[in-house]
Write a protein that holds these residues in place. Structure first.
Motif, PDB file in Angstrom:
ATOM      1  N   GLU A  52       0.847  -1.186   0.000  1.00  0.00           N
ATOM      2  CA  GLU A  52       0.000   0.000   0.000  1.00  0.00           C
ATOM      3  C   GLU A  52       0.890   1.246   0.000  1.00  0.00           C
ATOM      4  O   GLU A  52       2.052   1.195   0.404  1.00  0.00           O
ATOM      5  CB  GLU A  52      -0.927   0.024   1.211  1.00  0.00           C
ATOM      6  CG  GLU A  52      -0.226   0.156   2.553  1.00  0.00           C
ATOM      7  CD  GLU A  52      -1.217   0.349   3.688  1.00  0.00           C
ATOM      8  OE1 GLU A  52      -1.761   1.461   3.806  1.00  0.00           O
ATOM      9  OE2 GLU A  52      -1.455  -0.609   4.441  1.00  0.00           O
ATOM     10  N   PRO A  53       0.345   2.372  -0.472  1.00  0.00           N
ATOM     11  CA  PRO A  53       1.175   3.588  -0.524  1.00  0.00           C
ATOM     12  C   PRO A  53       1.364   4.217   0.844  1.00  0.00           C
ATOM     13  O   PRO A  53       0.422   4.317   1.630  1.00  0.00           O
ATOM     14  CB  PRO A  53       0.363   4.506  -1.457  1.00  0.00           C
ATOM     15  CG  PRO A  53      -1.047   4.044  -1.318  1.00  0.00           C
ATOM     16  CD  PRO A  53      -0.976   2.564  -1.097  1.00  0.00           C
TER      17      PRO A  53
ATOM     18  N   ARG B 256      -9.521  10.991  15.306  1.00  0.00           N
ATOM     19  CA  ARG B 256     -10.047   9.905  14.486  1.00  0.00           C
ATOM     20  C   ARG B 256     -10.747  10.449  13.253  1.00  0.00           C
ATOM     21  O   ARG B 256     -10.628   9.894  12.150  1.00  0.00           O
ATOM     22  CB  ARG B 256     -11.006   9.054  15.313  1.00  0.00           C
ATOM     23  CG  ARG B 256     -11.131   7.634  14.831  1.00  0.00           C
ATOM     24  CD  ARG B 256      -9.863   6.832  15.083  1.00  0.00           C
ATOM     25  NE  ARG B 256      -9.626   6.570  16.468  1.00  0.00           N
ATOM     26  CZ  ARG B 256      -8.558   5.936  16.945  1.00  0.00           C
ATOM     27  NH1 ARG B 256      -7.623   5.523  16.116  1.00  0.00           N
ATOM     28  NH2 ARG B 256      -8.398   5.741  18.231  1.00  0.00           N
ATOM     29  N   GLU B 257     -11.488  11.542  13.408  1.00  0.00           N
ATOM     30  CA  GLU B 257     -12.152  12.169  12.264  1.00  0.00           C
ATOM     31  C   GLU B 257     -11.126  12.653  11.250  1.00  0.00           C
ATOM     32  O   GLU B 257     -11.317  12.523  10.044  1.00  0.00           O
ATOM     33  CB  GLU B 257     -13.017  13.339  12.738  1.00  0.00           C
ATOM     34  CG  GLU B 257     -14.234  12.927  13.543  1.00  0.00           C
ATOM     35  CD  GLU B 257     -14.895  14.085  14.254  1.00  0.00           C
ATOM     36  OE1 GLU B 257     -15.979  13.891  14.829  1.00  0.00           O
ATOM     37  OE2 GLU B 257     -14.322  15.199  14.256  1.00  0.00           O
ATOM     38  N   TYR B 258     -10.039  13.226  11.754  1.00  0.00           N
ATOM     39  CA  TYR B 258      -8.981  13.741  10.880  1.00  0.00           C
ATOM     40  C   TYR B 258      -8.388  12.604  10.038  1.00  0.00           C
ATOM     41  O   TYR B 258      -8.231  12.738   8.817  1.00  0.00           O
ATOM     42  CB  TYR B 258      -7.907  14.406  11.731  1.00  0.00           C
ATOM     43  CG  TYR B 258      -6.802  15.076  10.945  1.00  0.00           C
ATOM     44  CD1 TYR B 258      -6.823  16.443  10.720  1.00  0.00           C
ATOM     45  CD2 TYR B 258      -5.727  14.346  10.455  1.00  0.00           C
ATOM     46  CE1 TYR B 258      -5.806  17.071  10.010  1.00  0.00           C
ATOM     47  CE2 TYR B 258      -4.714  14.956   9.735  1.00  0.00           C
ATOM     48  CZ  TYR B 258      -4.753  16.325   9.526  1.00  0.00           C
ATOM     49  OH  TYR B 258      -3.747  16.932   8.811  1.00  0.00           O
ATOM     50  N   LEU B 259      -8.059  11.485  10.681  1.00  0.00           N
ATOM     51  CA  LEU B 259      -7.447  10.378   9.959  1.00  0.00           C
ATOM     52  C   LEU B 259      -8.405   9.775   8.938  1.00  0.00           C
ATOM     53  O   LEU B 259      -8.016   9.457   7.813  1.00  0.00           O
ATOM     54  CB  LEU B 259      -6.993   9.299  10.947  1.00  0.00           C
ATOM     55  CG  LEU B 259      -5.778   9.652  11.820  1.00  0.00           C
ATOM     56  CD1 LEU B 259      -5.564   8.574  12.875  1.00  0.00           C
ATOM     57  CD2 LEU B 259      -4.530   9.835  10.973  1.00  0.00           C
ATOM     58  N   LEU B 260      -9.680   9.639   9.313  1.00  0.00           N
ATOM     59  CA  LEU B 260     -10.637   9.067   8.376  1.00  0.00           C
ATOM     60  C   LEU B 260     -10.833   9.995   7.180  1.00  0.00           C
ATOM     61  O   LEU B 260     -10.886   9.554   6.032  1.00  0.00           O
ATOM     62  CB  LEU B 260     -11.971   8.816   9.091  1.00  0.00           C
ATOM     63  CG  LEU B 260     -12.948   7.897   8.357  1.00  0.00           C
ATOM     64  CD1 LEU B 260     -13.709   7.024   9.356  1.00  0.00           C
ATOM     65  CD2 LEU B 260     -13.937   8.697   7.529  1.00  0.00           C
TER      66      LEU B 260
ATOM     67  N   ILE C 121     -10.501   1.514   8.082  1.00  0.00           N
ATOM     68  CA  ILE C 121     -10.162   1.002   9.413  1.00  0.00           C
ATOM     69  C   ILE C 121      -8.653   0.932   9.599  1.00  0.00           C
ATOM     70  O   ILE C 121      -8.113   1.355  10.629  1.00  0.00           O
ATOM     71  CB  ILE C 121     -10.807  -0.384   9.628  1.00  0.00           C
ATOM     72  CG1 ILE C 121     -12.327  -0.237   9.762  1.00  0.00           C
ATOM     73  CG2 ILE C 121     -10.226  -1.066  10.865  1.00  0.00           C
ATOM     74  CD1 ILE C 121     -13.076  -1.562   9.834  1.00  0.00           C
ATOM     75  N   ARG C 122      -7.929   0.405   8.601  1.00  0.00           N
ATOM     76  CA  ARG C 122      -6.461   0.319   8.711  1.00  0.00           C
ATOM     77  C   ARG C 122      -5.841   1.702   8.865  1.00  0.00           C
ATOM     78  O   ARG C 122      -4.839   1.869   9.571  1.00  0.00           O
ATOM     79  CB  ARG C 122      -5.871  -0.375   7.479  1.00  0.00           C
ATOM     80  CG  ARG C 122      -6.125  -1.859   7.394  1.00  0.00           C
ATOM     81  CD  ARG C 122      -5.179  -2.522   6.399  1.00  0.00           C
ATOM     82  NE  ARG C 122      -5.207  -1.883   5.095  1.00  0.00           N
ATOM     83  CZ  ARG C 122      -6.043  -2.201   4.124  1.00  0.00           C
ATOM     84  NH1 ARG C 122      -6.948  -3.158   4.329  1.00  0.00           N
ATOM     85  NH2 ARG C 122      -6.003  -1.587   2.953  1.00  0.00           N
TER      86      ARG C 122
ATOM     87  N   ARG D   6      -5.064  -0.787  16.171  1.00  0.00           N
ATOM     88  CA  ARG D   6      -6.011  -1.794  16.645  1.00  0.00           C
ATOM     89  C   ARG D   6      -6.440  -2.716  15.499  1.00  0.00           C
ATOM     90  O   ARG D   6      -6.458  -2.320  14.350  1.00  0.00           O
ATOM     91  CB  ARG D   6      -7.240  -1.117  17.264  1.00  0.00           C
ATOM     92  CG  ARG D   6      -6.901  -0.290  18.508  1.00  0.00           C
ATOM     93  CD  ARG D   6      -8.110   0.424  19.055  1.00  0.00           C
ATOM     94  NE  ARG D   6      -9.165  -0.506  19.433  1.00  0.00           N
ATOM     95  CZ  ARG D   6     -10.354  -0.103  19.904  1.00  0.00           C
ATOM     96  NH1 ARG D   6     -10.615   1.193  20.024  1.00  0.00           N
ATOM     97  NH2 ARG D   6     -11.277  -0.996  20.235  1.00  0.00           N
ATOM     98  N   GLU D   7      -6.780  -3.947  15.852  1.00  0.00           N
ATOM     99  CA  GLU D   7      -7.180  -4.927  14.843  1.00  0.00           C
ATOM    100  C   GLU D   7      -8.602  -5.434  15.056  1.00  0.00           C
ATOM    101  O   GLU D   7      -9.069  -6.300  14.321  1.00  0.00           O
ATOM    102  CB  GLU D   7      -6.211  -6.129  14.861  1.00  0.00           C
ATOM    103  CG  GLU D   7      -4.766  -5.754  14.533  1.00  0.00           C
ATOM    104  CD  GLU D   7      -3.848  -6.951  14.567  1.00  0.00           C
ATOM    105  OE1 GLU D   7      -4.334  -8.044  14.946  1.00  0.00           O
ATOM    106  OE2 GLU D   7      -2.655  -6.804  14.224  1.00  0.00           O
TER     107      GLU D   7
END
Length: 226
Positions: free
Chosen positions: A43-44, A155-159, A177-178, A184-185
């Motif tokens: 993945e990039p 979390r909003e920022y990353l999504l 999710i990744r 977390r898994e």
């Protein structure tokens, strides 16, 4: 940013992992150089950070760096232990974009990482332009669309950062999710739904053109209104 951290399981690597995550980056960590090359090919990533503080790891690192450079366009930053100018030169010649030795500063390393990303940008987004695409401000953790600014949680920022990588195209739920929960898994789909719902309310409340649309049985798509 999406960061691949390659570091042995020692205190310095754990501290760096925590510091990068607290700086609102999506961080994937591995302990082995060969595993790192494999992940980089899957993945990039924006940046690959390699911690090689033991003298014995210098030669394997120099031998492996060209493989990292060959599998993607990520900037490569190497953190060494006590090292000479010759050691740093070997690392740079092997493919690293930046190299620091102890005692290195996280602030300086992070600024260099940001500078490498600015240099790599093909078409930087202006701070304001009528009808411009939405963008993220990493310093304030805000989503920016023209003159409107929307504060986001981590979390909003990353999504949102993950969605912005593929605007106007569907993004699989597993990929979100990744990216947004790299540490977390065991994330349930309902957690993604909750964050998306919060983002939708914020976009609507601030009258942004951008909208997050559900792609049935697949994931989500950021429609920028362009």
């Amino acid at each position: 940013m999406r960061i691949l951290l390659v570091s042995a399981p020692h205190a310095e690597g754990a501290w760096l992992h925590k510091a990068l995550r607290e700086s609102t980056h999506s961080v994937q960590r591995t302990e082995d150089l060969r595993d790192g090359v494999f992940l980089a090919s899957q993945e990039p990533y924006d940046v690959i950070v390699i911690v090689a503080t033991e003298a014995a790891t210098l030669t394997p690192l120099v031998e492996t760096l060209p493989r990292f450079a060959a599998v993607g366009a990520a900037s490569i930053i190497v953190l060494l232990g006590r090292a000479s100018a010759g050691d740093r030169s070997r690392v740079l010649r092997a493919g690293a974009d930046a190299c620091f030795d102890q005692p290195w500063s996280f602030i300086e390393m992070h600024e260099r990482m940001q500078a490498l990303q600015r240099t790599a940008a093909v078409s930087p987004v202006p701070a304001y332009a009528p009808g411009s695409m939405p963008r993220l401000d990493g310093l304030t953790r805000e989503l920016v669309e023209e003159r409107r600014r929307v504060p986001l949680t981590k979390r909003e920022y990353l999504l949102m950062e993950c969605l912005l990588r593929q605007t106007n195209a569907p993004v699989p739920r597993e990929q979100l999710i990744r990216y947004a929960w790299p540490e977390r898994e065991d994330i349930e789909p309902s957690s993604v739904n909750l964050v998306v719902s919060r983002l939708r309310r914020k976009l609507e409340a601030h009258a942004l053109r951008a909208r997050i649309e559900t792609v049935s049985r697949y994931g989500y798509e950021l429609n920028t209104g362009q």
